[in-house]
Design a protein around this motif. Structure first.
Motif, short mmCIF file in Angstrom:
data_model
loop_
_atom_site.label_atom_id
_atom_site.label_comp_id
_atom_site.label_asym_id
_atom_site.label_seq_id
_atom_site.Cartn_x
_atom_site.Cartn_y
_atom_site.Cartn_z
N LEU A 122 -7.41 2.96 -3.60
CA LEU A 122 -6.67 3.22 -2.10
C LEU A 122 -6.18 5.21 -2.68
CD1 LEU A 122 -4.50 0.24 -1.10
CD2 LEU A 122 -6.65 1.08 0.32
N ASP A 138 -6.57 5.86 2.88
CA ASP A 138 -7.18 4.21 3.22
C ASP A 138 -5.72 3.23 3.18
OD1 ASP A 138 -9.50 5.24 3.00
OD2 ASP A 138 -9.48 5.07 0.30
N THR A 184 0.45 -1.11 0.52
CA THR A 184 -0.15 -0.07 -0.29
C THR A 184 1.36 0.97 0.27
OG1 THR A 184 -0.24 -0.19 2.35
CG2 THR A 184 -1.99 -1.04 0.83
N GLY A 200 -10.22 0.49 1.57
CA GLY A 200 -10.20 0.88 0.30
C GLY A 200 -12.01 0.62 0.08
#
Length: 315
Positions: free
Chosen positions: A240, A244, A30, A280
């Motif tokens: 995302l 997030d 991420t 997300g």
């Protein structure tokens, strides 16, 4: 067929390497996907944190190794070596096949399935499985998905309005995830090395050379990247924002930490992917379906592979 201890050690180290290669990328996915760090920066950081987390795990989370080490009651040391050999081979085959398609698999699921399948091939029935540790292991794996999603959703709600530069904090959150991955999975595989030597998982702290060997091997595997998995989890799975992404890292990290303290072997992959879906938006149903299919097949396929390989080696 007699299985040498050295062969089992080499196979376990191969699985540790594969784990760093295919599982550790989830820790940085991420942060890389949001642009907080580059892929190369993330890989170097994850390798270092996996090294430190694995090395410190004997002090922080010794109960995980004890759970894995007590899963099977082996009637003879050579039987233990045979089952461990078959289990490691099944994990490597499955993990490499999944990596080829960029799918993040769970070596934790594969490990427990392989040990169980190989143990059942010995022919002593279910009595060879130690019920208490086995149920703890299953509880940890079952918690991975729902707990990861719920924790990440909670973190996203809390972070909204509380942080103004989430990308800056993603460095720290990704480092925490990699550290906890090393602690969790390092414990599992160090327990296997102890089993190969006829020792229990509780003997970990008295084997510093084994700890350093495991830590170095996992860090080396992590340094090789696993870019397809980073891309699929970090950018392909769900939309995302930096907030997030930070929530996903924090949520998965909290679950990893809690389960490690409780001695529950949890799937880092499942916790992180569930956290990405929980934090997300607009998760891709096609990618979710691919991952769910791979996960659903992991237990039966690795269990069957290990069962057949054990039978073959016992002939």
């Amino acid at each position: 067929m007699t299985v040498p201890v050295l062969s089992v050690h080499l196979l376990v180290l191969a699985v540790i390497f594969v784990n760093g290669w295919t599982d550790a990328p989830n820790a940085i996915a991420t942060a890389v996907g949001s642009g907080a760090i580059t892929f190369r920066q993330g890989v170097r950081m994850a390798a270092l944190c996996n090294l430190v987390g694995t090395a410190l795990s004997c002090l922080l989370f010794p109960a995980v190794a004890a759970t894995i080490g007590d899963l099977v009651i082996f009637p003879h040391p050579q039987i233990a070596l045979t089952v461990l050999c078959a289990t490691m081979l099944s994990i490597v085959i499955w993990a490499v096949a999944a990596w080829r398609f960029g799918l993040p698999t769970s070596e934790s699921h594969a490990l427990i399935a392989g040990l169980s399948g190989g143990a059942l091939a010995v022919g002593n029935g279910l009595t060879i499985l130690n019920t208490g540790p086995w149920l703890r292991a299953l509880a940890g794996l079952a918690l991975s998905l729902p707990a990861g999603a719920l924790a990440a959703r909670f973190c996203r709600r809390w972070l909204t309005g509380h942080t103004h530069d989430p990308k800056r904090w993603q460095w720290l959150a990704a480092a925490l995830m990699a550290l906890l991955h090393g602690a969790q999975d390092g414990q599992k595989f160090m327990a296997l090395l102890l089993m190969a030597n006829g020792l229990s998982g509780g003997k970990l702290s008295s084997n510093p050379s084994l700890i350093l060997l495991t830590a170095g091997t996992m860090a080396l595997g992590t340094a090789f990247g696993g870019k397809p998995i980073v891309e699929k989890v970090g950018t392909g799975l769900a939309t995302l924002t930096p907030t997030d992404g930070l929530a996903a890292d924090l949520g998965a990290g909290v679950i990893l930490l809690a389960c490690s303290l409780l001695g529950l072997p949890i799937s880092t992959t499942h916790a992180k992917v569930a956290a990405v879906c929980g934090a997300g938006r607009r998760a891709d149903p096609k990618i979710m379906g691919q991952m769910a299919g791979a996960w659903a097949l992991t237990f039966p396929c690795c269990g069957l592979l290990s069962f057949l390989l054990t039978k073959l080696m016992l002939c």
